[in-house]
Design an enzyme around this catalytic site. Sequence first.
Site, PDB file in Angstrom:
ATOM      1  CE  LYS A   1       6.262  60.219  90.676  1.00 22.87           C
ATOM      2  NZ  LYS A   1       5.831  61.278  89.800  1.00 22.87           N
ATOM      3  CG  ASN A   2       3.181  58.955  88.359  1.00 26.01           C
ATOM      4  OD1 ASN A   2       3.664  60.057  89.002  1.00 26.01           O
ATOM      5  ND2 ASN A   2       4.023  58.291  87.205  1.00 26.01           N
TER       6      ASN A   2
ATOM      7  NE  ARG B   1       5.677  69.221  82.955  1.00 19.26           N
ATOM      8  CZ  ARG B   1       4.274  68.691  82.851  1.00 19.26           C
ATOM      9  NH1 ARG B   1       3.766  68.067  83.667  1.00 19.26           N
ATOM     10  NH2 ARG B   1       4.001  69.169  81.704  1.00 19.26           N
TER      11      ARG B   1
ATOM     12  CB  CYS C   1      10.742  68.420  84.652  1.00 22.62           C
ATOM     13  SG  CYS C   1      10.733  67.042  83.607  1.00 22.62           S
TER      14      CYS C   1
ATOM     15  NE  ARG D   1       6.914  66.159  81.421  1.00 22.96           N
ATOM     16  CZ  ARG D   1       7.243  65.575  82.809  1.00 22.96           C
ATOM     17  NH1 ARG D   1       8.368  65.768  83.165  1.00 22.96           N
ATOM     18  NH2 ARG D   1       6.369  64.936  83.126  1.00 22.96           N
ATOM     19  N   PRO D   2       5.498  70.506  77.511  1.00 30.80           N
ATOM     20  CG  PRO D   2       5.060  69.885  75.288  1.00 30.80           C
ATOM     21  CD  PRO D   2       5.857  69.685  76.535  1.00 30.80           C
ATOM     22  CB  ILE D   3       0.676  72.591  79.783  1.00 26.93           C
ATOM     23  CG1 ILE D   3       0.991  74.279  79.691  1.00 26.93           C
ATOM     24  CG2 ILE D   3       1.549  71.999  80.996  1.00 26.93           C
ATOM     25  CD1 ILE D   3       0.520  74.963  80.999  1.00 26.93           C
ATOM     26  CG  ASP D   4       0.514  71.518  73.503  1.00 23.66           C
ATOM     27  OD1 ASP D   4       1.400  70.807  74.169  1.00 23.66           O
ATOM     28  OD2 ASP D   4       0.193  70.821  72.318  1.00 23.66           O
ATOM     29  CG  LEU D   5      -1.954  68.149  73.938  1.00 24.07           C
ATOM     30  CD1 LEU D   5      -1.535  66.680  74.249  1.00 24.07           C
ATOM     31  CD2 LEU D   5      -2.553  68.047  72.708  1.00 24.07           C
TER      32      LEU D   5
ATOM     33  CG  ASP E   1       7.401  56.902  84.331  1.00 22.69           C
ATOM     34  OD1 ASP E   1       6.283  57.120  84.983  1.00 22.69           O
ATOM     35  OD2 ASP E   1       7.783  57.777  83.772  1.00 22.69           O
TER      36      ASP E   1
ATOM     37  CB  ILE F   1       7.324  59.132  76.244  1.00 22.57           C
ATOM     38  CG1 ILE F   1       6.686  57.838  76.106  1.00 22.57           C
ATOM     39  CG2 ILE F   1       6.416  60.123  77.110  1.00 22.57           C
ATOM     40  CD1 ILE F   1       5.381  57.842  75.071  1.00 22.57           C
TER      41      ILE F   1
ATOM     42  NE  ARG G   1       9.773  64.772  91.845  1.00 23.03           N
ATOM     43  CZ  ARG G   1       9.482  64.631  90.518  1.00 23.03           C
ATOM     44  NH1 ARG G   1      10.654  64.394  89.813  1.00 23.03           N
ATOM     45  NH2 ARG G   1       8.340  64.415  89.886  1.00 23.03           N
TER      46      ARG G   1
HETATM   47  C1  EPZ Z   1       2.832  61.561  83.453  1.00 17.50           C
HETATM   48  O1  EPZ Z   1       3.491  62.668  83.064  1.00 17.50           O
HETATM   49  C2  EPZ Z   1       3.697  60.704  84.629  1.00 17.50           C
HETATM   50  N1  EPZ Z   1       3.579  61.899  85.802  1.00 17.50           N
HETATM   51  C3  EPZ Z   1       5.005  60.770  84.063  1.00 17.50           C
HETATM   52  O2  EPZ Z   1       5.759  60.022  85.141  1.00 17.50           O
HETATM   53  C4  EPZ Z   1       4.959  59.755  82.773  1.00 17.50           C
HETATM   54  O3  EPZ Z   1       6.390  59.458  82.288  1.00 17.50           O
HETATM   55  C5  EPZ Z   1       4.209  60.248  81.875  1.00 17.50           C
HETATM   56  O4  EPZ Z   1       2.896  60.510  82.248  1.00 17.50           O
HETATM   57  C6  EPZ Z   1       3.987  59.335  80.572  1.00 17.50           C
HETATM   58  O5  EPZ Z   1       3.461  58.226  81.014  1.00 17.50           O
HETATM   59  C7  EPZ Z   1       2.562  61.865  86.503  1.00 17.50           C
HETATM   60  O6  EPZ Z   1       1.738  61.148  86.373  1.00 17.50           O
HETATM   61  C8  EPZ Z   1       2.738  62.541  87.862  1.00 17.50           C
HETATM   62  P1  EPZ Z   1       2.175  63.087  79.206  1.00 17.50           P
HETATM   63  P2  EPZ Z   1       2.654  63.537  82.196  1.00 17.50           P
HETATM   64  O7  EPZ Z   1       1.418  64.531  79.454  1.00 17.50           O
HETATM   65  O8  EPZ Z   1       1.303  63.562  82.485  1.00 17.50           O
HETATM   66  C9  EPZ Z   1       3.643  65.583  75.566  1.00 17.50           C
HETATM   67  C10 EPZ Z   1       7.402  59.657  86.402  1.00 17.50           C
HETATM   68  O9  EPZ Z   1       8.762  59.561  86.700  1.00 17.50           O
HETATM   69  N2  EPZ Z   1       2.663  66.523  75.895  1.00 17.50           N
HETATM   70  O10 EPZ Z   1       1.508  61.875  78.786  1.00 17.50           O
HETATM   71  O11 EPZ Z   1       3.338  64.965  82.060  1.00 17.50           O
HETATM   72  C11 EPZ Z   1       5.068  65.542  76.432  1.00 17.50           C
HETATM   73  O12 EPZ Z   1       5.878  66.505  76.098  1.00 17.50           O
HETATM   74  C12 EPZ Z   1       6.961  60.746  85.843  1.00 17.50           C
HETATM   75  O13 EPZ Z   1       6.687  59.363  87.581  1.00 17.50           O
HETATM   76  C13 EPZ Z   1       2.470  67.615  75.044  1.00 17.50           C
HETATM   77  O14 EPZ Z   1       3.197  67.705  74.036  1.00 17.50           O
HETATM   78  O15 EPZ Z   1       2.928  62.658  80.720  1.00 17.50           O
HETATM   79  C14 EPZ Z   1       5.406  64.347  76.349  1.00 17.50           C
HETATM   80  O16 EPZ Z   1       6.490  64.209  75.127  1.00 17.50           O
HETATM   81  C15 EPZ Z   1       7.878  60.991  84.451  1.00 17.50           C
HETATM   82  N3  EPZ Z   1       1.410  68.480  75.314  1.00 17.50           N
HETATM   83  C16 EPZ Z   1       4.301  63.483  76.165  1.00 17.50           C
HETATM   84  O17 EPZ Z   1       2.957  64.254  75.964  1.00 17.50           O
HETATM   85  C17 EPZ Z   1       0.685  68.688  76.611  1.00 17.50           C
HETATM   86  O18 EPZ Z   1       0.036  69.468  76.739  1.00 17.50           O
HETATM   87  C18 EPZ Z   1       3.700  62.363  77.469  1.00 17.50           C
HETATM   88  O19 EPZ Z   1       3.454  63.403  78.397  1.00 17.50           O
HETATM   89  C19 EPZ Z   1       1.133  67.476  77.389  1.00 17.50           C
HETATM   90  C20 EPZ Z   1       2.049  66.367  77.024  1.00 17.50           C
END
Ligand code: EPZ
Length: 419
Positions: free
Chosen positions: A22-23, A92, A116, A121-125, A306, A328, A398
Amino acid sequence: MVKLRIHGPNRLSGEVSVHGAKNSALPLMAASLLCRGECVLHNCPHLSDVDVSARILRHLGCTVHWQGGSLVIDPRAVSQCDIPDGLMREMRSSIVFLGAILARTGRAVLSFPGGCELGPRPIDLHLRALRKMGARIAEDYGCLSCSVQGLLRGAAIGLSFPSVGATENILLAAATAEGTTVITNAAREPEICDLAAFLNRCGAHVSGAGGSTIVVEGVKKLSGCEHRVIPDRIAAATFMSAAAATGGCIRLNHVLPAHLEPVLPAFEELGCSMEWDDTSLRITAPGRLGRIKSVRTMPYPGFPTDAQPPLMAAACLGSGPSIFVETIFESRYKHVGELLRLGANIKVEGRVAVVEGVPRLSGAPVEAADLRGGAALVVAGLAARGLTEVTGLRHIDRGYENLERSLAQLGADICREYE
Ligand code: EPZ
């Protein structure tokens, strides 16, 4: 009300094929927006998140249809640059479309993905990186309005956290940007490598994927391509957890064992033995599971967050305390309350969960609150004595393709009931 009815315990045996990831499928679908030709994603999983992504692509002007297990996307008629709020809220991870829409059309309008079930789930990065590449992004009233004059510009981007989604968004923005982009502290997940392989097959110049530094030389345009989605390592870890919990012995086909290396030590600590070749893995559980001294979720190649919930479900039947540290996400223990209803003995203190092994679990009605937590409840239900009914299947659907059919193939007494 739709529910899964599970009668346990049943020792799992036999073999099952693991569906595409999926990812990986989701960012690959976003990447197709950059292409000037048809894209075919083989081994694409039939999941509700993939269906939502297909609806987003169609809204943007693509044609999307299935050919058996392959998803065929024709992005040539893209004419829109917005993702409707309803679709953003359904998934999301739609944020991963931002970079591709911006690179393709010069504009992007989408609502904040919001939090979620796992917490904020911030997107600042994501936003900081795209701004560095020349995007103008206004955030107001819960909406992101993005635009760029001409092409996005390559930039040196250091991530304060190796965010998977942010790394993917930067790759998609950089592939056809002007100049070179260097991402440091990039995510190293296999799904990043799969995305880079797809982009390069379309004519991009991405190097270093899988490591912490990725270099992207922007190119003028990308062709379409055919690509096979990598196997879902989290679905594989879920089936391994089910085998461990039920004292079973199963063989997983169409997996990449190298992607499972981060989880193997935990299953070995539980007393499971494993053997594998290039595309399959066999796991055999002991009569009584051991304990996991401690498992700390980390970015790849650390233990994947996960896989924490399904592994925890198996550890509930261990013969001693297993310690989990979830580093995480801040709210990824929602499955604990439901596991307690099945007779588990778990104490949570902040990011730490201490799982005291119990000799058996007992069936009960439980409700999934998120995708992987729901999978954990199914794993526990397979091992529990009596009837377990799992609701909240919209979460499970999902990320797992026909989960109950695969588990029934392994000997589980499980069926989906539509009331
Ligand atoms: C991806 O989510 C996966 N989803 C998640 O899988 C997975 O748990 C996660 O990566 C970690 O491996 C998909 O690929 C669709 P991140 P993503 O950005 O991209 C922080 C599942 O069950 N962060 O690596 O959202 C955030 O808060 C799902 O299949 C910021 O602070 O994960 C978190 O603590 C759940 N600012 C950490 O990074 C940002 O701009 C990990 O987030 C982005 C992230």
